[in-house]
Design a protein around this motif. Structure first.
Motif, PDB file in Angstrom:
ATOM      1  N   SER A 120       9.317   7.196 -15.572  1.00 32.86           N
ATOM      2  CA  SER A 120      10.598   7.580 -16.212  1.00 32.86           C
ATOM      3  C   SER A 120      10.527   8.936 -16.199  1.00 32.86           C
ATOM      4  CB  SER A 120      10.556   6.617 -17.601  1.00 32.86           C
ATOM      5  OG  SER A 120      11.914   6.957 -18.095  1.00 32.86           O
ATOM      6  N   PRO A 121      10.925   9.711 -14.949  1.00 32.55           N
ATOM      7  CA  PRO A 121      10.911  10.867 -15.240  1.00 32.55           C
ATOM      8  C   PRO A 121      12.104  11.484 -15.592  1.00 32.55           C
ATOM      9  CG  PRO A 121      11.642  10.033 -12.734  1.00 32.55           C
ATOM     10  CD  PRO A 121      10.990   8.833 -13.564  1.00 32.55           C
ATOM     11  N   LEU A 122      13.158  11.050 -15.989  1.00 30.94           N
ATOM     12  CA  LEU A 122      14.329  11.369 -16.505  1.00 30.94           C
ATOM     13  C   LEU A 122      14.613  10.380 -17.692  1.00 30.94           C
ATOM     14  CD1 LEU A 122      16.471  12.199 -13.506  1.00 30.94           C
ATOM     15  CD2 LEU A 122      15.191  13.663 -14.938  1.00 30.94           C
ATOM     16  N   PRO A 123      15.411  10.632 -18.686  1.00 26.51           N
ATOM     17  CA  PRO A 123      15.438   9.689 -19.826  1.00 26.51           C
ATOM     18  C   PRO A 123      16.427   8.629 -19.405  1.00 26.51           C
ATOM     19  CG  PRO A 123      15.904  11.992 -20.405  1.00 26.51           C
ATOM     20  CD  PRO A 123      15.720  12.182 -19.210  1.00 26.51           C
TER      21      PRO A 123
ATOM     22  N   LEU B 137       0.711  -1.104   0.154  1.00 30.42           N
ATOM     23  CA  LEU B 137       0.134   0.222   0.172  1.00 30.42           C
ATOM     24  C   LEU B 137       0.869   1.209  -0.123  1.00 30.42           C
ATOM     25  CD1 LEU B 137      -2.647  -1.058   2.585  1.00 30.42           C
ATOM     26  CD2 LEU B 137      -3.081  -0.933   0.075  1.00 30.42           C
ATOM     27  N   ALA B 138       2.162   1.034   0.842  1.00 29.71           N
ATOM     28  CA  ALA B 138       2.930   2.430   0.731  1.00 29.71           C
ATOM     29  C   ALA B 138       3.520   2.669  -0.435  1.00 29.71           C
ATOM     30  CB  ALA B 138       4.010   2.218   2.100  1.00 29.71           C
ATOM     31  N   LEU B 139       3.933   1.509  -1.137  1.00 36.21           N
ATOM     32  CA  LEU B 139       4.517   1.966  -2.374  1.00 36.21           C
ATOM     33  C   LEU B 139       3.744   1.905  -3.822  1.00 36.21           C
ATOM     34  CD1 LEU B 139       7.471  -0.708  -1.902  1.00 36.21           C
ATOM     35  CD2 LEU B 139       7.472   1.969  -1.558  1.00 36.21           C
ATOM     36  N   ALA B 140       2.487   1.790  -3.552  1.00 33.07           N
ATOM     37  CA  ALA B 140       1.417   1.582  -4.855  1.00 33.07           C
ATOM     38  C   ALA B 140       1.509   2.806  -5.648  1.00 33.07           C
ATOM     39  CB  ALA B 140       0.052   1.336  -4.215  1.00 33.07           C
ATOM     40  N   PRO B 141       2.115   4.013  -5.340  1.00 34.17           N
ATOM     41  CA  PRO B 141       2.063   5.042  -6.413  1.00 34.17           C
ATOM     42  C   PRO B 141       3.259   4.933  -7.278  1.00 34.17           C
ATOM     43  CG  PRO B 141       1.256   5.885  -4.368  1.00 34.17           C
ATOM     44  CD  PRO B 141       1.817   4.648  -4.063  1.00 34.17           C
ATOM     45  N   GLY B 142       4.203   4.112  -6.988  1.00 36.57           N
ATOM     46  CA  GLY B 142       5.452   3.798  -7.486  1.00 36.57           C
ATOM     47  C   GLY B 142       5.475   3.455  -9.230  1.00 36.57           C
ATOM     48  N   ALA B 143       6.440   3.234  -9.776  1.00 40.79           N
ATOM     49  CA  ALA B 143       6.719   3.269 -10.875  1.00 40.79           C
ATOM     50  C   ALA B 143       7.224   2.083 -11.745  1.00 40.79           C
ATOM     51  CB  ALA B 143       7.708   4.262 -11.177  1.00 40.79           C
ATOM     52  N   ALA B 144       7.468   2.193 -13.153  1.00 39.96           N
ATOM     53  CA  ALA B 144       7.989   1.296 -13.778  1.00 39.96           C
ATOM     54  C   ALA B 144       8.536   2.042 -15.157  1.00 39.96           C
ATOM     55  CB  ALA B 144       6.796   0.213 -14.493  1.00 39.96           C
ATOM     56  N   LEU B 145       8.596   1.279 -16.375  1.00 39.49           N
ATOM     57  CA  LEU B 145       9.480   2.065 -17.211  1.00 39.49           C
ATOM     58  C   LEU B 145       9.148   1.455 -18.800  1.00 39.49           C
ATOM     59  CD1 LEU B 145      12.475  -0.101 -18.032  1.00 39.49           C
ATOM     60  CD2 LEU B 145      11.144  -0.715 -16.062  1.00 39.49           C
TER      61      LEU B 145
ATOM     62  N   LEU C  35      -6.128  -2.994 -18.561  1.00 38.12           N
ATOM     63  CA  LEU C  35      -6.276  -1.578 -18.777  1.00 38.12           C
ATOM     64  C   LEU C  35      -4.708  -0.915 -18.594  1.00 38.12           C
ATOM     65  CD1 LEU C  35      -9.650  -0.633 -17.127  1.00 38.12           C
ATOM     66  CD2 LEU C  35      -9.225  -0.629 -19.474  1.00 38.12           C
ATOM     67  N   VAL C  36      -4.569  -0.099 -19.501  1.00 36.10           N
ATOM     68  CA  VAL C  36      -3.315   0.490 -19.395  1.00 36.10           C
ATOM     69  C   VAL C  36      -3.560   2.186 -19.387  1.00 36.10           C
ATOM     70  CG1 VAL C  36      -0.990   1.147 -20.314  1.00 36.10           C
ATOM     71  CG2 VAL C  36      -1.866  -1.323 -20.268  1.00 36.10           C
ATOM     72  N   TYR C  37      -3.044   3.030 -18.565  1.00 36.44           N
ATOM     73  CA  TYR C  37      -3.472   4.433 -18.715  1.00 36.44           C
ATOM     74  C   TYR C  37      -2.088   5.161 -18.642  1.00 36.44           C
ATOM     75  CZ  TYR C  37      -4.910   9.247 -16.817  1.00 36.44           C
ATOM     76  OH  TYR C  37      -4.839  10.566 -16.720  1.00 36.44           O
ATOM     77  N   ARG C  38      -1.832   5.874 -19.819  1.00 40.10           N
ATOM     78  CA  ARG C  38      -0.689   6.723 -19.988  1.00 40.10           C
ATOM     79  C   ARG C  38      -1.231   8.104 -19.901  1.00 40.10           C
ATOM     80  NH1 ARG C  38       4.029   4.343 -21.495  1.00 40.10           N
ATOM     81  NH2 ARG C  38       3.899   2.421 -22.477  1.00 40.10           N
ATOM     82  N   PRO C  39      -1.084   8.840 -18.704  1.00 42.58           N
ATOM     83  CA  PRO C  39      -1.326  10.288 -18.596  1.00 42.58           C
ATOM     84  C   PRO C  39      -0.364  10.921 -19.589  1.00 42.58           C
ATOM     85  CG  PRO C  39      -0.607   9.791 -16.259  1.00 42.58           C
ATOM     86  CD  PRO C  39      -0.885   8.488 -17.402  1.00 42.58           C
ATOM     87  N   ASP C  40       0.802  10.634 -19.272  1.00 38.79           N
ATOM     88  CA  ASP C  40       1.765  11.397 -20.172  1.00 38.79           C
ATOM     89  C   ASP C  40       2.978  10.525 -20.650  1.00 38.79           C
ATOM     90  OD1 ASP C  40       3.845  11.317 -18.051  1.00 38.79           O
ATOM     91  OD2 ASP C  40       2.621  12.870 -17.162  1.00 38.79           O
ATOM     92  N   THR C  41       4.001  10.848 -21.134  1.00 39.78           N
ATOM     93  CA  THR C  41       5.042  10.174 -21.620  1.00 39.78           C
ATOM     94  C   THR C  41       5.887   9.596 -20.230  1.00 39.78           C
ATOM     95  OG1 THR C  41       6.386  11.961 -21.917  1.00 39.78           O
ATOM     96  CG2 THR C  41       5.411  11.266 -23.820  1.00 39.78           C
ATOM     97  N   THR C  42       5.784   9.964 -19.293  1.00 40.34           N
ATOM     98  CA  THR C  42       6.638   9.404 -18.283  1.00 40.34           C
ATOM     99  C   THR C  42       5.848   8.622 -17.334  1.00 40.34           C
ATOM    100  OG1 THR C  42       5.943  11.326 -16.643  1.00 40.34           O
ATOM    101  CG2 THR C  42       7.988  11.766 -17.985  1.00 40.34           C
ATOM    102  N   TRP C  43       4.661   8.516 -17.442  1.00 41.88           N
ATOM    103  CA  TRP C  43       3.837   7.405 -16.342  1.00 41.88           C
ATOM    104  C   TRP C  43       2.939   6.699 -17.136  1.00 41.88           C
ATOM    105  CZ3 TRP C  43       4.047   6.750 -11.274  1.00 41.88           C
ATOM    106  CH2 TRP C  43       4.474   7.828 -10.289  1.00 41.88           C
ATOM    107  N   ALA C  44       2.863   5.372 -16.762  1.00 39.73           N
ATOM    108  CA  ALA C  44       1.977   4.359 -17.226  1.00 39.73           C
ATOM    109  C   ALA C  44       1.378   3.507 -16.065  1.00 39.73           C
ATOM    110  CB  ALA C  44       2.670   3.294 -18.167  1.00 39.73           C
ATOM    111  N   PHE C  45       0.073   3.465 -15.893  1.00 40.24           N
ATOM    112  CA  PHE C  45      -0.424   2.637 -15.018  1.00 40.24           C
ATOM    113  C   PHE C  45      -1.119   1.440 -15.530  1.00 40.24           C
ATOM    114  CE2 PHE C  45      -0.347   7.223 -13.487  1.00 40.24           C
ATOM    115  CZ  PHE C  45       0.656   6.854 -12.089  1.00 40.24           C
TER     116      PHE C  45
END
Length: 774
Positions: free
Chosen positions: A551-554, A18-26, A496-506
């Motif tokens: 992917s906040p940075l290249p 639950l604590a890490l759920a907002p985390g990330a991928a690439l 379902l895949v949601y990409r709000p912008d080029t850096t995020w994918a849920f």
């Protein structure tokens, strides 16, 4: 009442999730980098990673991206792509286990041979010590898993591959039967990638020596790559020498832009000596089973196996692995072909067939198995890119048929004089066939949202019999067990895949998997001997995945996935004792849940850090185990107990530097740590084997040779297990038992002295090598 072992883990695991759920991928990196949890969104064109664009289809000589297979960029799947850098290209990676640990959620154990590693995804198959099950293995789009669900990695030399994709979670909607844990797709280096030929050699501790070469190129409509290797070692344990040879061919012919033909051939031979598996108590005394040439003069802690003196019944004699000449002599041959045809610019039809024959002679421990498993597969599928209600979509449909003919004879072993055979114990004949269909649709609901719907349905027929023979002074007592069963399974998937912008994918995914029992499991009783176990049911699971990629940075990519899977009739395999066959039973209900995280960061020119972490929390929710001894029988409720063989935590962390420019360009080094938690060996959670942390270090140099006969030189040197830590590389789960006098369950001390479980891992070793490209 005291808490169950490990009961404190689950609340902590869920809190961490639950604590890490907002985390990330690439997104996918450059072709020779490690890409974590690749997520792609289908549009009007070919699915592609935003960072890298379309990648070439498996084994196709046509221009890259011309007709990518559905397994190239499946939208919404949980996939880790493992490339060559720091994993294959600049290190002596002679076994696939060193490569696959780079994927979150993957556990690797030593099998019965130098490259026979046992791989599990999300803990599925972690209890096995030999054959790979609960996953589907592909190579260049062709099946490496036989129709009975068995895979082995003896034939897999990492140097042949340019990328390996690990699919995690239930995958039956995409891959059909046996994909309850996931799938692994290997991609061989193509002729264009090689463009010439390469020769190399690795050598190191314990007599390891590996010669290999690769040749490849493309000319007009033709493209071919050929890899071959000869790997030998003396082994770090007594009676642990082996040699294995592999040939891997990928060839393709493109007579026209809309027709492509691909040929795949793999052949592997193996001749391996096997040490005896020890008990935990013996491992603590003599982990590498040294000084164990003869039972009469064996050092403390040596494992011995009792063989019938006459090879049939009566008095037994203890023998060591040397005296018993335990080993494996196996051959695996795969020949497959595919025709791809573009019906129009948006529609591709494929037809492929394959033949796969596994021939084995395995005289180890109390029995010797000899047999042949020829099989074949036929697959036809179609991929269409168009629109659904005006929305861009990719549709996929496939039909498949496969069959395998199992014929195996099992003999008692007789002591001394090499791998002598005793009396015939059983003779098994079985035929299994699978007929199924799969369909999948990926729809771009908007610029940010993509929806995926898939389903598979498959019928499995299994018919066979086994004759067993019991010997005594009175003569032979034969018995017959027959099986004639069919299984119908359906597996849907929604993502379902949601990409709000080029850096995020849920991403969110709900999927199911199924695995039918194999004939080999149906004919081994809970006593560890051939017989009737034909009541096994299909293993099924329902899984929920929720994750994010960021992917906040290249040069920074992060990934996090949480999963929760519900199993019904889960296959659990364990050993009833020393030298006996492992048997399989259905646990009525169990749950698997955990977290998978990955990170890759090029934080400064030349510097790169990588991490892959997996947490597994697996436990029975409904299972009552019945144990008997003498005239007594007792039942034990295992609900809440952790499933044996599955480590809770595993981590790989690596940091390295490669000189990007100047006179020392191409010089690099890295250090890595591999951590694996301990795990229980039994259903009662009484005996736990310790975990370990291994430290490895590598230095390498890669440079162009201007004006020389060769084009490129690669040198590398690696120290593994720097701290010389004694570890357990493999441990067969053990069956609990009760006292024949009191009917009470025996404690951990009894399990700790039960042999037939443990192989120790390799001590400190030094391996170096070189490769020349021409």
């Amino acid at each position: 009442m005291p808490p169950f072992p490990g009961s404190g883990l689950r609340p902590r695991a869920l809190a961490l999730l639950l604590a890490l759920a907002p985390g990330a991928a690439l997104a996918q990196g450059a072709p020779d980098t490690i890409a974590l949890d690749e997520i792609t969104v289908a549009g009007s064109g070919a699915p592609a990673s935003p960072a890298s664009g379309p990648s070439p289809a498996f084994g196709v000589a046509a221009p890259p991206g011309s007709a990518p297979s559905v397994i190239e960029h499946p939208v919404g799947e949980i996939v880790t792509g493992i490339g060559r850098r720091d994993v294959i290209a600049n290190r002596p990676a002679t076994g696939i286990g060193q490569v696959l640990v780079n994927s979150p959620g993957v556990t690797v154990r030593q099998g019965n041979g130098p490259r026979d590693v046992v791989v599990s995804i999300r803990g599925n198959n972690a209890r096995s010590t030999g054959v790979i099950r609960n996953m589907v293995v592909l190579e260049d789009g062709f099946a490496m898993t036989q129709p009975d669900g068995a895979s082995r990695f003896d034939l897999t030399d990492p140097r042949a591959y340019s990328r390996i994709d690990v699919f995690r979670g239930p995958q039956s909607p995409l891959f059909g039967n046996y994909a309850t844990g996931g799938a692994i797709a290997f991609r061989t280096r193509t002729g264009r990638e090689i463009d010439g030929y390469e020769v190399g050699v690795d050598a190191g501790s314990f007599g390891s020596l590996n010669h290999f070469f690769t040749v490849g190129g493309a000319s007009g409509p033709y493209e071919v790559s050929l890899f071959a290797s000869d790997y030998r070692l003396n082994g770090y344990q007594d009676h642990g020498s082996a040699n294995t040879q592999t040939v891997n061919l990928l060839a393709s012919y493109t007579p026209s832009p809309d027709n492509r033909f691909t040929l795949k051939v793999v052949n592997n031979t193996l001749d391996a000596d096997l040490p005896a598996r020890s008990s935990l108590a013996q491992y603590r005394i003599n982990p590498y089973q040294r000084g164990c040439a003869a039972a009469a003069t064996a050092a403390p802690g040596c494992t011995t196996i009792n063989l019938f003196r006459n090879g049939a019944f009566g008095a037994t004699v203890p023998v060591t692995a040397d005296e018993g000449a335990f080993g494996r002599t196996d051959r695996r041959t795969i020949i497959a072909g595919r025709w791809e045809h573009d019906i129009d610019a948006d529609t591709t039809w494929r037809m492929q067939v394959g033949f796969d024959e596994r021939n084995f002679n395995q005289p180890f421990y109390t029995t010797s198995s000899r047999g042949s498993y020829p099989s074949y597969t036929v697959l036809t599928d179609i991929t269409h890119r168009g629109e659904v209600f005006g929305l861009p979509a990719v549709g996929y449909a496939a039909l498949s048929y496969s069959a395998i003919d199992n014929r195996i004879a099992l003999y008692n072993r007789a002591p001394y004089g090499g791998p002598r055979l005793g009396a015939l114990v059983s003779n098994q004949e079985a035929v299994q066939s699978n007929l199924g269909g799969r369909a999948r649709t990926e729809v771009a609901l908007s610029e940010q949202w993509t929806g995926i719907l898939g389903v598979s349905a498959e019928n499995t027929w299994l018919k066979g019999r086994t004759f067993t023979y019991a010997y005594s002074a009175a003569g032979v007592s034969p018995a017959l067990a027959n099986v004639d069963r069919s299984f119908l399974n359906v597996a849907p998937e929604l993502a379902l895949v949601y990409r709000p912008d080029t850096t995020w994918a849920f991403r969110g995914r709900v999927a199911t998997g199924y695995a039918t029992p194999a004939a080999s499991a149906l004919f081994v009783t809970p006593g560890g001997v051939p017989g009737n176990n034909t009541d096994l049911r299909t293993q099924t699971n329902l899984g929920f995945d929720l994750g994010a990629d960021w992917s906040p940075l290249p040069d920074l990519r992060l990934s996090l996935t949480g999963f929760y899977e519900f199993f019904r009739n889960e296959f659990v395999t364990q050993s009833p004792g020393a030298g006996l066959l492992g048997y399989t039973f259905n646990a009525p209900a169990s749950e698997h849940r955990g977290i998978e995280a990955g990170a890759e960061w090029a934080f400064s020119p030349g510097w790169r850090a990588y991490a892959a972490y997996g947490l597994n929390d697996q436990f029975y929710t409904r299972y009552v185990e019945q144990l008997s001894a003498g005239s007594l029988t007792a039942r034990f409720d295992r609900a809440g107990r952790l499933i044996p063989g599955v480590p809770a935590h595993q981590l790989l962390a690596r940091i390295g530097y490669d000189q990007p420019s100047g006179p020392l360009k191409g010089l690099g080094a890295f250090v890595e740590a591999v951590y694996q938690d301990g795990f229980f060996l039994d259903n009662a959670n009484l005996l736990k084997v310790p975990g370990y942390t291994l430290l490895n270090a590598n230095i390498h140099y890669d440079t162009d040779l201007v004006g020389a006969y060769a084009k490129r030189l690669s040198l590398y040197l690696e120290v593994r297990n720097i701290l010389d830590t004694t570890t357990i590389a493999s441990a067969q789960p053990l069956a609990n038992s009760i006292s024949a006098v009191t009917g009470l369950q025996n404690g951990a001390s009894v399990l700790a002295t039960t042999t037939g479980s443990i192989f120790a891992g390799a001590p400190r070793s030094l391996v170096g090598g070189m490769k020349l490209a021409f």
